[in-house]
Design a protein around this motif. Structure first.
Motif, PDB file in Angstrom:
ATOM      1  N   GLY A  53      -9.117  45.820  20.207  1.00 45.81           N
ATOM      2  CA  GLY A  53     -10.083  46.894  19.933  1.00 45.81           C
ATOM      3  C   GLY A  53      -9.532  48.249  20.317  1.00 45.81           C
ATOM      4  N   LEU A  54      -8.801  48.303  21.426  1.00 44.74           N
ATOM      5  CA  LEU A  54      -8.238  49.580  21.893  1.00 44.74           C
ATOM      6  C   LEU A  54      -7.066  50.021  21.024  1.00 44.74           C
ATOM      7  N   ARG A  55      -6.324  49.046  20.452  1.00 42.86           N
ATOM      8  CA  ARG A  55      -5.170  49.400  19.619  1.00 42.86           C
ATOM      9  C   ARG A  55      -5.599  50.169  18.374  1.00 42.86           C
ATOM     10  N   SER A  56      -6.851  50.036  17.970  1.00 38.27           N
ATOM     11  CA  SER A  56      -7.318  50.740  16.770  1.00 38.27           C
ATOM     12  C   SER A  56      -7.698  52.193  17.078  1.00 38.27           C
ATOM     13  N   LEU A  92     -15.788  41.283  21.627  1.00 38.79           N
ATOM     14  CA  LEU A  92     -15.072  42.072  22.648  1.00 38.79           C
ATOM     15  C   LEU A  92     -14.296  43.237  22.051  1.00 38.79           C
ATOM     16  N   ALA A  93     -13.656  43.028  20.900  1.00 39.91           N
ATOM     17  CA  ALA A  93     -12.860  44.114  20.303  1.00 39.91           C
ATOM     18  C   ALA A  93     -13.771  45.270  19.888  1.00 39.91           C
ATOM     19  N   ASP A  94     -14.931  44.954  19.343  1.00 45.21           N
ATOM     20  CA  ASP A  94     -15.873  46.024  18.970  1.00 45.21           C
ATOM     21  C   ASP A  94     -16.356  46.768  20.211  1.00 45.21           C
ATOM     22  N   CYS A  95     -16.605  46.036  21.294  1.00 46.25           N
ATOM     23  CA  CYS A  95     -17.091  46.668  22.539  1.00 46.25           C
ATOM     24  C   CYS A  95     -16.044  47.628  23.103  1.00 46.25           C
ATOM     25  N   SER A  96     -14.779  47.165  23.188  1.00 45.93           N
ATOM     26  CA  SER A  96     -13.753  48.030  23.804  1.00 45.93           C
ATOM     27  C   SER A  96     -13.473  49.235  22.916  1.00 45.93           C
ATOM     28  N   ARG A  97     -13.502  49.047  21.604  1.00 42.56           N
ATOM     29  CA  ARG A  97     -13.283  50.176  20.695  1.00 42.56           C
ATOM     30  C   ARG A  97     -14.390  51.225  20.861  1.00 42.56           C
ATOM     31  N   GLU A  98     -15.637  50.752  20.952  1.00 41.28           N
ATOM     32  CA  GLU A  98     -16.761  51.685  21.122  1.00 41.28           C
ATOM     33  C   GLU A  98     -16.656  52.418  22.455  1.00 41.28           C
ATOM     34  N   LEU A  99     -16.297  51.711  23.514  1.00 36.46           N
ATOM     35  CA  LEU A  99     -16.131  52.368  24.805  1.00 36.46           C
ATOM     36  C   LEU A  99     -15.091  53.482  24.697  1.00 36.46           C
ATOM     37  N   ALA A 100     -13.936  53.153  24.090  1.00 41.17           N
ATOM     38  CA  ALA A 100     -12.862  54.149  23.967  1.00 41.17           C
ATOM     39  C   ALA A 100     -13.317  55.339  23.133  1.00 41.17           C
ATOM     40  N   LEU A 101     -14.088  55.102  22.083  1.00 41.38           N
ATOM     41  CA  LEU A 101     -14.560  56.214  21.243  1.00 41.38           C
ATOM     42  C   LEU A 101     -15.500  57.126  22.017  1.00 41.38           C
ATOM     43  N   ALA A 142      -7.440  35.043  26.185  1.00 41.09           N
ATOM     44  CA  ALA A 142      -7.902  35.465  24.856  1.00 41.09           C
ATOM     45  C   ALA A 142      -8.896  36.621  24.946  1.00 41.09           C
ATOM     46  N   ARG A 143      -9.668  36.678  26.014  1.00 41.90           N
ATOM     47  CA  ARG A 143     -10.611  37.793  26.210  1.00 41.90           C
ATOM     48  C   ARG A 143      -9.862  39.121  26.217  1.00 41.90           C
TER      49      ARG A 143
END
Ligand SMILES: [Zn+2]
Length: 312
Positions: free
Chosen positions: A42-45, A300-309, A34-35
């Motif tokens: 998050g990355l899909r966005s 986790l989704a917010d963290c990965s999205r921010e990293l990608a941004l 699930a992690r």
């Protein structure tokens, strides 16, 4: 100009059978599929993410054969082939550390798949991408040359560094997980041409719960006794990035510095990971991110999205 972020993603359908706390008592298992699903969502966005399939195991197996001891690999393969129960063997825990992670059926195959994803991300840099991200599990930075622990069996970030060095890169490894990369320090202790920096919560207060010190002149450890502010942490990171005389950086990436992480204890916001990514980008090096910890399913989704941004 917008940069693309190729992401190697392997779903990792591996289930750990049990986990122990620092005293050897049963503890909740937080390292789950699930992690990775949250990290992927998050990355899909993010429009600039490019999805790349996982690679076959051949190259990872060859590197793992050089990086881990033959006796340890034999133990992992045999224990994870057993259909019954689980194996917790003190001989393959780091000296002084209570064994916490059993070898469950399928663990070796899952660890090889994670390692293959990290090597595939490294290969993207060799082919010309300026950055890549392996979203893989189980994690790897607590796995040493002949020991496992902290959910880790094989050292994924180490394997990526080996692949990059084999291709002639000057490569260093920087560990930004909440926990110390004790396994990476161990596998790199015999490789003085691969510098290693680890920023982490004090190892007396957090896993591995023992004193640690650099394993050679090309290793720098930055322990925090108190939760650091984002600015203080980033200043220490940038200071140590300046020690590295490299053209390529493998980043052991944990999202467990975020506030509320059940294995953490710090107060970072998801936006911290955008600033972290930018600090790495400003080095001008090629960047290979390899997933380590991060257990807050809510964040986790917010963290990965921010990293990608931060890598746009
Ligand atoms: Zn961690």
């Amino acid at each position: 100009m917008t940069a693309t972020l190729p992401v190697v993603y392997d779903s990792g359908d591996f289930l750990l059978s049990s986990f122990r706390d620092r005293d050897g008592r049963p503890a909740p298992i937080l390292e789950t599929e699930a992690r990775i699903e949250r990290i992927v969502s998050g990355l899909r966005s993010c429009q600039h993410v490019r999805w790349v399939g996982a690679a076959g195991p051949e190259q990872a197996l060859e590197i793992v054969g050089r990086m881990h001891s033959a006796e340890y690999l034999r133990f992992l393969a045999e224990a994870s082939a057993r259909s019954d129960g689980e194996t917790l063997d003190e001989r393959f825990a780091e000296p002084g550390i209570v064994p916490d992670t059993p070898v469950t059926k399928g663990a070796f195959d899952a660890a090889i798949r994670a390692c293959s994803s990290a090597v595939a991300a490294a290969n993207l840099l060799i082919a010309g991408d300026r950055q890549a991200y392996a979203v893989c599990r189980p994690p790897g930075h607590h796995a040493g040359r002949a020991f496992l622990g902290g959910y880790c069996y094989l050292n994924n970030a180490g394997a990526a560094a080996w692949a990059l060095r084999d291709a002639g890169r000057r490569v260093g490894v920087v560990d930004v997980d909440y926990h110390h990369g004790n396994g990476t320090a161990d596998v790199l202790s015999t490789e003085p041409d691969i510098p290693f920096v680890s920023l982490h919560a004090s190892t007396l207060q957090a896993f591995p719960y023992v004193p640690t010190s650099p394993r050679g002149p090309n290793q720098w450890f930055v322990p925090f006794e108190e939760p650091p502010t984002e600015d203080h942490y980033l200043a220490r990171l940038v200071e140590h990035l300046g020690h590295l005389s490299v053209d390529t950086i493998v980043i052991s990436l944990g999202y467990d510095p975020v506030a509320g992480d059940p294995h953490g204890g710090w107060t970072m916001t998801p936006g911290f990971f955008r600033a972290l990514a930018r600090a790495f980008r400003e080095t001008g090096c090629q960047l290979c991110f390899v997933q380590e910890g991060g257990y807050s399913l809510e964040r986790l989704a917010d963290c990965s999205r921010e990293l990608a941004l931060g890598l746009e």
